[in-house]
Design an enzyme around this catalytic site. Structure first.
Site, PDB file in Angstrom:
ATOM      1  N   HIS A  89       0.879  -1.181   0.000  1.00 44.22           N
ATOM      2  CA  HIS A  89       0.000   0.000   0.000  1.00 44.22           C
ATOM      3  C   HIS A  89       0.913   1.227   0.000  1.00 44.22           C
ATOM      4  O   HIS A  89       2.084   1.149   0.368  1.00 44.22           O
ATOM      5  CB  HIS A  89      -0.941  -0.031   1.211  1.00 44.22           C
ATOM      6  CG  HIS A  89      -2.057  -1.027   1.033  1.00 44.22           C
ATOM      7  ND1 HIS A  89      -3.324  -0.660   0.676  1.00 44.22           N
ATOM      8  CD2 HIS A  89      -2.071  -2.381   1.115  1.00 44.22           C
ATOM      9  CE1 HIS A  89      -4.084  -1.739   0.558  1.00 44.22           C
ATOM     10  NE2 HIS A  89      -3.346  -2.802   0.823  1.00 44.22           N
ATOM     11  N   CYS A 117      -7.856  -0.590   3.427  1.00 42.33           N
ATOM     12  CA  CYS A 117      -8.474  -1.693   4.158  1.00 42.33           C
ATOM     13  C   CYS A 117      -9.460  -1.134   5.174  1.00 42.33           C
ATOM     14  O   CYS A 117      -9.123  -0.235   5.949  1.00 42.33           O
ATOM     15  CB  CYS A 117      -7.398  -2.518   4.868  1.00 42.33           C
ATOM     16  SG  CYS A 117      -8.081  -3.851   5.863  1.00 42.33           S
ATOM     17  N   ASN A 127      -3.538   0.518  -2.569  1.00 38.16           N
ATOM     18  CA  ASN A 127      -2.310  -0.122  -3.045  1.00 38.16           C
ATOM     19  C   ASN A 127      -1.597   0.844  -3.977  1.00 38.16           C
ATOM     20  O   ASN A 127      -2.187   1.784  -4.483  1.00 38.16           O
ATOM     21  CB  ASN A 127      -2.652  -1.381  -3.860  1.00 38.16           C
ATOM     22  CG  ASN A 127      -3.348  -2.413  -3.037  1.00 38.16           C
ATOM     23  OD1 ASN A 127      -4.541  -2.315  -2.811  1.00 38.16           O
ATOM     24  ND2 ASN A 127      -2.616  -3.402  -2.576  1.00 38.16           N
TER      25      ASN A 127
HETATM   26  P1  HMG Z   1     -17.427 -13.530  12.714  1.00 35.35           P
HETATM   27  O1  HMG Z   1     -18.473 -12.538  13.039  1.00 35.35           O
HETATM   28  O2  HMG Z   1     -16.497 -13.942  13.808  1.00 35.35           O
HETATM   29  O3  HMG Z   1     -18.031 -14.841  12.006  1.00 35.35           O
HETATM   30  O4  HMG Z   1     -16.574 -12.962  11.505  1.00 35.35           O
HETATM   31  P2  HMG Z   1     -19.019 -15.953  12.479  1.00 35.35           P
HETATM   32  O5  HMG Z   1     -18.475 -17.252  11.963  1.00 35.35           O
HETATM   33  O6  HMG Z   1     -19.302 -15.835  13.957  1.00 35.35           O
HETATM   34  O7  HMG Z   1     -20.360 -15.605  11.672  1.00 35.35           O
HETATM   35  C1  HMG Z   1     -21.097 -14.425  11.920  1.00 35.35           C
HETATM   36  C2  HMG Z   1     -22.052 -14.179  10.758  1.00 35.35           C
HETATM   37  O8  HMG Z   1     -21.309 -13.953   9.550  1.00 35.35           O
HETATM   38  C3  HMG Z   1     -22.975 -15.358  10.465  1.00 35.35           C
HETATM   39  O9  HMG Z   1     -24.175 -14.825   9.923  1.00 35.35           O
HETATM   40  C4  HMG Z   1     -22.244 -16.087   9.357  1.00 35.35           C
HETATM   41  O10 HMG Z   1     -23.081 -16.860   8.558  1.00 35.35           O
HETATM   42  C5  HMG Z   1     -21.677 -14.934   8.570  1.00 35.35           C
HETATM   43  P3  HMG Z   1     -25.492 -14.618  10.820  1.00 35.35           P
HETATM   44  O11 HMG Z   1     -25.810 -16.000  11.332  1.00 35.35           O
HETATM   45  O12 HMG Z   1     -25.112 -13.655  11.910  1.00 35.35           O
HETATM   46  O13 HMG Z   1     -26.477 -14.042   9.837  1.00 35.35           O
HETATM   47  N1  HMG Z   1     -20.465 -15.305   7.815  1.00 35.35           N
HETATM   48  C6  HMG Z   1     -20.329 -15.153   6.489  1.00 35.35           C
HETATM   49  N2  HMG Z   1     -21.139 -14.655   5.549  1.00 35.35           N
HETATM   50  C7  HMG Z   1     -20.688 -14.660   4.280  1.00 35.35           C
HETATM   51  N3  HMG Z   1     -19.449 -15.109   3.925  1.00 35.35           N
HETATM   52  C8  HMG Z   1     -18.616 -15.609   4.845  1.00 35.35           C
HETATM   53  C9  HMG Z   1     -19.069 -15.645   6.191  1.00 35.35           C
HETATM   54  N4  HMG Z   1     -18.487 -16.080   7.329  1.00 35.35           N
HETATM   55  C10 HMG Z   1     -19.363 -15.867   8.310  1.00 35.35           C
HETATM   56  N5  HMG Z   1     -17.422 -16.056   4.478  1.00 35.35           N
HETATM   57  C11 HMG Z   1     -15.262 -13.285   9.535  1.00 35.35           C
HETATM   58  C12 HMG Z   1     -15.457 -13.669  10.988  1.00 35.35           C
HETATM   59  C13 HMG Z   1     -13.907 -13.820   9.107  1.00 35.35           C
HETATM   60  C14 HMG Z   1     -16.361 -13.895   8.691  1.00 35.35           C
HETATM   61  C15 HMG Z   1     -15.311 -11.730   9.429  1.00 35.35           C
HETATM   62  O14 HMG Z   1     -14.435 -11.197  10.355  1.00 35.35           O
HETATM   63  C16 HMG Z   1     -14.966 -11.215   8.056  1.00 35.35           C
HETATM   64  O15 HMG Z   1     -15.710 -11.431   7.114  1.00 35.35           O
HETATM   65  N6  HMG Z   1     -13.825 -10.504   7.936  1.00 35.35           N
HETATM   66  C17 HMG Z   1     -13.355 -10.019   6.645  1.00 35.35           C
HETATM   67  C18 HMG Z   1     -12.672  -8.709   6.809  1.00 35.35           C
HETATM   68  C19 HMG Z   1     -12.153  -8.261   5.488  1.00 35.35           C
HETATM   69  O16 HMG Z   1     -12.623  -8.676   4.452  1.00 35.35           O
HETATM   70  N7  HMG Z   1     -11.143  -7.365   5.518  1.00 35.35           N
HETATM   71  C20 HMG Z   1     -10.570  -6.830   4.311  1.00 35.35           C
HETATM   72  C21 HMG Z   1      -9.805  -7.827   3.531  1.00 35.35           C
HETATM   73  S1  HMG Z   1      -8.180  -8.145   4.187  1.00 35.35           S
HETATM   74  C22 HMG Z   1      -7.195  -6.963   3.431  1.00 35.35           C
HETATM   75  O17 HMG Z   1      -7.701  -6.072   2.792  1.00 35.35           O
HETATM   76  C23 HMG Z   1      -5.723  -7.126   3.550  1.00 35.35           C
HETATM   77  C24 HMG Z   1      -5.056  -7.587   2.250  1.00 35.35           C
HETATM   78  O18 HMG Z   1      -5.302  -6.691   1.187  1.00 35.35           O
HETATM   79  C25 HMG Z   1      -3.550  -7.669   2.472  1.00 35.35           C
HETATM   80  C26 HMG Z   1      -3.021  -6.395   3.125  1.00 35.35           C
HETATM   81  O19 HMG Z   1      -3.037  -5.335   2.514  1.00 35.35           O
HETATM   82  O20 HMG Z   1      -2.623  -6.528   4.283  1.00 35.35           O
HETATM   83  C27 HMG Z   1      -5.531  -8.983   1.835  1.00 35.35           C
HETATM   84 MG    MG Z   2      -4.283  -4.853   0.876  1.00 36.45          MG
END
Ligand code: HMG
Ligand code: MG
Length: 305
Positions: A212, A243, A252
């Site tokens: 980034h 992010c 980025n």
């Molecule tokens: P949580 O709340 O702990 O999950 O989140 P959970 O398992 O307790 O589930 C809670 C609810 O989420 C449930 O729904 C699940 O069904 C649903 P409810 O029963 O309440 O209606 N759920 C989902 N729904 C759709 N797709 C799924 C999913 N999983 C659970 N896959 C979790 C844990 C990991 C899901 C959450 O924290 C999350 O989605 N985090 C993503 C955060 C994110 O996307 N951040 C940005 C990307 S990372 C980034 O940008 C960095 C990168 O570029 C590299 C860098 O630059 O460093 C890659």
């Molecule tokens: Mg990133």
């Protein structure tokens, strides 16, 4: 001609449709996302990070990922990747026919908690299931290591923590590992140090630099990584992004700037810079703002003059 000590060819992974758009507050129509990916495909990227199968409560902008994956015009040989945090995400990614599953962990405990709501150790357990399923279905597996150069919550991140996570991800059978500067704080000596060290843990041909550009150091860090022998870099068209769980971090490094750098160094990418500039102008107009890419804006201004 490429200088002797630099690679002759690199792979540029376009992450704009995912990393670039995930942080946008206003909902972006799926039409716009599809057109962006299609334009990037035509520009010649070998790998486009097009979607993210995460919780829509955590990242609402990515809720249209299945629709986007379904509607894009795929070019044979191009790898379309998506982020997958757990088995629920894997099932969705599989149904959407992604070519490459991207698990995403962190070298910082604090960031792991904020971003994916679990510890690093818990994340590796979850990823193990995803990795197994990915391999069973014959898909590519990539892993991102966030905060490899610094963390928005805990500050400094010891190199040992980066090495430890890279080792655990290697054991899951990753084809590629991204060393990510989530908040854009690295400077070239640090980039050198981290890349040299992780290259002792994982084959260098499968390591990528995901920089980034928050502090304006990304191109310098890419150059330092090239000197280490890194040949895969992530970039976001028009410099889009940030992010949602790293406040203040900008996008980025802009793809147009990276391509201009590579052209100048005589390093092949197989990507048409002019078409990327067009894609950057397209998405910036759709978002109602000026592109952040210096090279992209310079080329667009030259055309208009
Ligand atoms: P949580 O709340 O702990 O999950 O989140 P959970 O398992 O307790 O589930 C809670 C609810 O989420 C449930 O729904 C699940 O069904 C649903 P409810 O029963 O309440 O209606 N759920 C989902 N729904 C759709 N797709 C799924 C999913 N999983 C659970 N896959 C979790 C844990 C990991 C899901 C959450 O924290 C999350 O989605 N985090 C993503 C955060 C994110 O996307 N951040 C940005 C990307 S990372 C980034 O940008 C960095 C990168 O570029 C590299 C860098 O630059 O460093 C890659
Ligand atoms: Mg990133």
């Amino acid at each position: 001609m490429a200088q002797m000590h630099l690679p002759k060819r690199v792979k540029i992974v376009e992450v704009g449709p995912r990393d670039g758009l995930q942080n946008e507050k206003e909902t972006i129509a799926a039409d716009v996302k599809v057109e962006l990916v299609d334009r990037l495909t035509l520009a010649g990227f070998p790998n486009i990070e097009a979607a993210s199968f995460v919780s829509p409560k955590w990242v609402p902008q990515m809720a249209t990922s299945a629709e986007v994956m379904q509607r894009i015009q795929r070019k044979p040989g191009v790898v379309y990747s998506a982020l997958v945090p757990n088995m629920k995400g894997f099932e969705a990614a599989l149904a959407a026919r992604v070519d490459e599953v991207v698990i995403f962990g962190a070298a910082s405990e604090a960031f792991s908690q904020k971003n994916i709501n679990c510890s690093i150790a818990q994340s590796i357990d979850r990823f193990a299931d995803v990795a197994r399923a990915t391999k069973e279905h014959g898909l590519r597996l990539r892993a991102a290591v966030s905060c490899a150069f610094g963390c928005p919550y805990q500050g400094e991140v010891p190199l040992a923590a980066v090495v430890d996570v890279v080792g655990r991800l290697r054991e899951l059978g990753c084809d590629e590992i991204d060393i990510a500067d989530t908040i854009g704080v690295a400077t070239p000596n640090q980039a050198h140090q981290v890349m040299d060290r992780v290259a002792r843990e994982f084959p260098i041909a499968g390591l990528s630099g995901h920089f980034h550009d928050t502090y304006g150091q990304a191109l310098a860090n890419i150059y330092a990584s090239l000197e280490c022998g890194i040949t895969i870099f992530h970039a976001s068209v028009a410099g889009l992004g940030g992010c949602p769980y790293a406040k203040g971090a900008t996008g980025n490094v802009a793809t147009e700037d990276v391509l201009y750098l590579m052209q100048g160094l005589g390093i092949e990418t197989g990507i048409d810079l002019d078409q990327v500039v067009d894609a950057g102008q397209f998405i910036s107009a759709a978002l109602g703002r000026r592109a952040i890419s210096r090279a992209g804006n310079a080329i667009a201004a030259k055309r208009a003059s």
